[in-house]
Motif scaffolding. Structure first.
Motif, mmCIF file in Angstrom:
data_model
loop_
_atom_site.group_PDB
_atom_site.id
_atom_site.type_symbol
_atom_site.label_atom_id
_atom_site.label_comp_id
_atom_site.label_asym_id
_atom_site.label_seq_id
_atom_site.Cartn_x
_atom_site.Cartn_y
_atom_site.Cartn_z
ATOM 1 N N GLU B 193 0.823 -1.211 0.000
ATOM 2 C CA GLU B 193 0.000 0.000 0.000
ATOM 3 C C GLU B 193 0.849 1.249 0.000
ATOM 4 O O GLU B 193 0.521 2.248 -0.647
ATOM 5 N N LEU B 194 1.983 1.181 0.676
ATOM 6 C CA LEU B 194 2.888 2.331 0.671
ATOM 7 C C LEU B 194 3.433 2.547 -0.740
ATOM 8 O O LEU B 194 3.524 3.685 -1.221
ATOM 9 N N ALA B 195 3.776 1.443 -1.409
ATOM 10 C CA ALA B 195 4.262 1.557 -2.781
ATOM 11 C C ALA B 195 3.196 2.215 -3.661
ATOM 12 O O ALA B 195 3.501 3.094 -4.484
ATOM 13 N N ALA B 196 1.935 1.807 -3.454
ATOM 14 C CA ALA B 196 0.840 2.383 -4.248
ATOM 15 C C ALA B 196 0.649 3.868 -3.929
ATOM 16 O O ALA B 196 0.427 4.686 -4.832
ATOM 17 N N ILE B 197 0.746 4.212 -2.650
ATOM 18 C CA ILE B 197 0.594 5.620 -2.243
ATOM 19 C C ILE B 197 1.711 6.457 -2.851
ATOM 20 O O ILE B 197 1.491 7.564 -3.350
ATOM 21 N N HIS B 198 2.914 5.907 -2.834
ATOM 22 C CA HIS B 198 4.054 6.614 -3.408
ATOM 23 C C HIS B 198 3.825 6.864 -4.894
ATOM 24 O O HIS B 198 4.047 7.958 -5.401
ATOM 25 N N GLU B 199 3.323 5.826 -5.553
ATOM 26 C CA GLU B 199 3.025 5.927 -6.976
ATOM 27 C C GLU B 199 1.964 7.001 -7.235
ATOM 28 O O GLU B 199 2.099 7.850 -8.106
ATOM 29 N N GLU B 200 0.901 6.941 -6.426
ATOM 30 C CA GLU B 200 -0.266 7.785 -6.654
ATOM 31 C C GLU B 200 -0.002 9.251 -6.336
ATOM 32 O O GLU B 200 -0.443 10.147 -7.044
ATOM 33 N N THR B 201 0.707 9.489 -5.224
ATOM 34 C CA THR B 201 0.904 10.878 -4.798
ATOM 35 C C THR B 201 2.206 11.472 -5.325
ATOM 36 O O THR B 201 2.358 12.693 -5.347
ATOM 37 N N GLY B 202 3.147 10.613 -5.694
ATOM 38 C CA GLY B 202 4.432 11.119 -6.168
ATOM 39 C C GLY B 202 5.279 11.751 -5.076
ATOM 40 O O GLY B 202 6.264 12.439 -5.351
ATOM 41 N N VAL B 203 4.901 11.516 -3.810
ATOM 42 C CA VAL B 203 5.649 12.116 -2.704
ATOM 43 C C VAL B 203 7.048 11.492 -2.603
ATOM 44 O O VAL B 203 7.240 10.319 -2.908
ATOM 45 N N THR B 204 8.005 12.313 -2.215
ATOM 46 C CA THR B 204 9.369 11.838 -1.992
ATOM 47 C C THR B 204 9.420 11.165 -0.625
ATOM 48 O O THR B 204 8.884 11.694 0.344
ATOM 49 N N VAL B 205 10.036 9.967 -0.575
ATOM 50 C CA VAL B 205 10.042 9.227 0.695
ATOM 51 C C VAL B 205 11.470 8.910 1.124
ATOM 52 O O VAL B 205 12.281 8.448 0.324
ATOM 53 N N LEU B 206 11.752 9.182 2.399
ATOM 54 C CA LEU B 206 13.009 8.746 3.013
ATOM 55 C C LEU B 206 12.607 7.801 4.137
ATOM 56 O O LEU B 206 11.943 8.201 5.093
ATOM 57 N N PHE B 207 13.002 6.529 3.990
ATOM 58 C CA PHE B 207 12.400 5.431 4.750
ATOM 59 C C PHE B 207 13.492 4.683 5.512
ATOM 60 O O PHE B 207 14.498 4.300 4.920
ATOM 61 N N VAL B 208 13.317 4.480 6.781
ATOM 62 C CA VAL B 208 14.293 3.730 7.576
ATOM 63 C C VAL B 208 13.747 2.343 7.863
ATOM 64 O O VAL B 208 12.578 2.195 8.218
ATOM 65 N N THR B 209 14.574 1.345 7.703
ATOM 66 C CA THR B 209 14.142 -0.020 8.011
ATOM 67 C C THR B 209 15.327 -0.873 8.447
ATOM 68 O O THR B 209 16.482 -0.528 8.226
ATOM 69 N N HIS B 210 15.008 -1.959 9.137
ATOM 70 C CA HIS B 210 16.015 -2.949 9.498
ATOM 71 C C HIS B 210 16.102 -4.043 8.458
ATOM 72 O O HIS B 210 16.998 -4.870 8.480
#
Ligand SMILES: Nc1ncnc2c1ncn2[C@@H]1O[C@H](COP(=O)(O)OP(=O)(O)O)[C@@H](O)[C@H]1O
Ligand SMILES: [Mg+2]
Lengths: 267, 273
Positions: B193-210
């Motif tokens: 869903e995050l991938a879809a939101i990124h696609e849809e809104t075009g927002v720039t994302v800086l994401f931290v993960t393990h």
């Protein structure tokens, strides 16, 4: 759609009945045992008047007794409101100023432990023989629980929520009214409920020390005349106004913080 | 200077987040040296891209995000967000932040939580609620507008936190291990869903993960960090086709990238010990 807790949808009677019947049964059993014991053991009336005698004593002059109760309740509520408001202000100042908190906290805690029977005569000397002195006593008693709980409550906010407010560029006033104050409300209600008890006790003790009206006055005079059924009636009425007052605060709490975990439906 | 200089990059392709030589030292207790959480970190995040930061605990990922969001000031170096200092970007509501904890104030119903940043900005009720409902649709929370936070599952609360972070249409969405506390199945769903939101809104994302797999699945670039002091050791370009699917994880190219990331992470550990 879980937009409301499921229990809200049930009819009120079905919801309240399970809550209400156990205390009613307890009440009937206790009064029954009390009446039975007094008759069976022929307990003298000055030791323990039967429920029927207490009931009769109440109905002998119901409006006078309720008038006294009204005065006590007025003193208790006035002091409750004044003391709680002043306490909340001081608690807020403490929460925002560590120096102030460190400077005054030890004395606030010390003052909080002063027994009401010691402070009441002093306050009556200062404020005279009228209602004002009784209200001053209850104000004094209500002050400290709110000061302590307000301070604790305002400090109990969630750090991550604070970060959310910071990133959203909240002003200091928005932080206070939309974050710290709502986080403090459950603590505020803990303080208010303490103050309900304190202020009723405080008013009665102050009337005990000096008064010509109020339940404390009734208790004092009936004791001197050994009119024990009437003293018992006064005692029960004082408990009832305490319960009424408490129920009022609990209702306000329910409306003010329906979101809080303590407001869940009993299981 | 007489030499002709290259024209400044046009705003369209200027990085949305630009971190230049940033170091941060946490002051130590009385006299002790202090902890160098970030050491000369350089990073730029292109407009519309999805960049992940990955590295072991304590390598400074959260610290870096907090600096970008103006929750911390760097000891040295500069950061810009949309061309301006983090503070100016924050005050202009150009930054959205999703923490690992959804941090939904429990006294606000979900819709009121989602529109909180709009309320703080002074947007009137009708406008912010219309926007809030739109956002709740976007994150799949339709129908839960009037629910209290405690009535929602962890995954649903995190969706609400994402909607809230997007409410002001920020230039950049900062996410600090947003799915770290969720079970694997919920996490997979939210990844998609995050991938879809990124696609849809075009927002720039800086994401931290393990999780290197999560990073590769979602990102255009995976930035690998090592601790003590916190440094960027490698930036892996992820050229997998979009839109990404969970099945993308079965591709050889995906697995090669995960292997490469793991090698890099292990090297970081070896060096740090
Ligand atoms: N407020 C703080 N004060 C002192 N040290 C901190 C603070 N926050 C984080 N640190 C230290 O800085 C280093 C980096 O922390 P952090 O950015 O949280 O790492 P990560 O998010 O990658 O796990 C860690 O060693 C951590 O212990
Ligand atoms: Mg972290």
């Amino acid at each position: 759609m879980p937009s409301e807790p499921a229990a809200i949808a049930r009819p009120p009677l079905a919801r309240w009945f399970p809550l209400v019947w156990p205390p009613i049964v307890t009440f009937v059993v206790i009064v029954g045992l009390w009446q039975g014991a007094v008759s069976f053991f022929e307990i003298p009336v000055y030791v323990l008047p039967s429920p029927v005698r207490v009931w009769q004593a109440f109905w002998a002059a119901p409006t006078t007794l309720l008038g006294h109760a009204g005065i006590t309740l007025f003193e208790a509520m006035s002091g409750f409101v004044l003391g709680s408001a002043l306490g909340a202000l001081l608690g807020t100042a403490f929460a925002y100023s560590p120096v102030l908190a460190r400077g005054f906290m030890p004395y606030v805690i010390a003052a909080n432990t002063i027994p009401v029977v010691a402070i009441a005569p002093i306050i009556i000397i200062w404020f005279g023989h009228g209602l004002a002195s009784k209200i001053a006593v209850t104000t004094f008693l209500s002050f400290f629980p709110l000061a302590l709980n307000m301070m604790k409550g305002l400090q109990s906010y969630d750090r991550v929520v604070m970060d959310v407010f910071h990133v959203a560029a909240a002003t200091p006033a928005q932080r206070f009214f939309k974050m710290r104050l709502p986080s403090a409300l459950p603590y505020v209600f803990v303080g208010l409920k303490i103050n309900v008890t304190f202020s009723v006790i405080g008013a009665i003790v102050a009337e005990f020390v000096q008064a010509d009206r109020g339940l404390g006055f009734v208790i004092m005079t009936t004791y001197r005349m050994l009119a024990m059924p009437r003293l018992w009636a006064a005692m029960i009425v004082s408990a009832l106004i305490g319960i009424l007052f408490f129920a009022l605060i609990a209702l306000i709490e329910r409306l003010a913080i329906p979101w809080h975990a303590s407001m869940r439906e009993p299981q | 200077m007489a030499e002709p200089r290259p024209a400044p990059a046009s705003p369209a392709d200027a990085p949305v987040v630009d971190v230049r030589d940033v170091s941060l030292v946490y002051a130590g207790d009385r006299g002790s040296a202090g902890l160098r959480a970030l050491d000369h970190v350089r990073l730029s995040v292109a407009k519309g891209s999805f960049v992940s930061l990955i590295g072991p605990s304590g390598c400074g990922k959260s610290t870096l995000l907090r600096i970008v969001a103006d929750l911390l000031a760097p000891t040295a170096g500069t950061v810009t967000v949309g061309g301006v200092a983090p503070k100016a970007a924050r005050l202009a509501r150009q930054i959205g932040f999703v923490f690992q904890d959804p941090a939904l104030p429990e006294w606000r119903r979900i819709l009121d939580n989602v529109v909180l940043p709009l309320e703080l900005r002074g947007v009137d009720r009708a406008a912010r609620e219309a926007r809030g409902r739109e956002l709740m649709r976007l994150v799949g929370l339709e129908g839960f507008e009037r629910a209290w936070p405690r009535q929602l599952s962890g995954g649903m609360r995190q969706r609400a936190a994402i909607a809230r972070a997007l409410s002001t249409e920020p230039r950049v969405l900062l996410m600090d291990e947003p799915f770290g506390a969720l079970d694997q199945i919920t996490r997979d769903r939210l990844n998609m869903e995050l991938a879809a939101i990124h696609e849809e809104t075009g927002v720039t994302v800086l994401f931290v993960t393990h999780s290197i797999r999560e990073a590769v699945l979602l990102s255009d670039k995976v930035v690998v960090m090592t601790p003590r002091p916190g440094r960027i050791t490698r930036v892996i370009d992820v050229a997998l086709a979009r839109p990404r699917k969970l099945a993308t994880r079965d591709d050889d190219a995906f697995q090669d990238l995960v292997r490469e990331g793991n090698r890099e992470l292990e090297r970081g550990y070896a060096d740090a010990l």
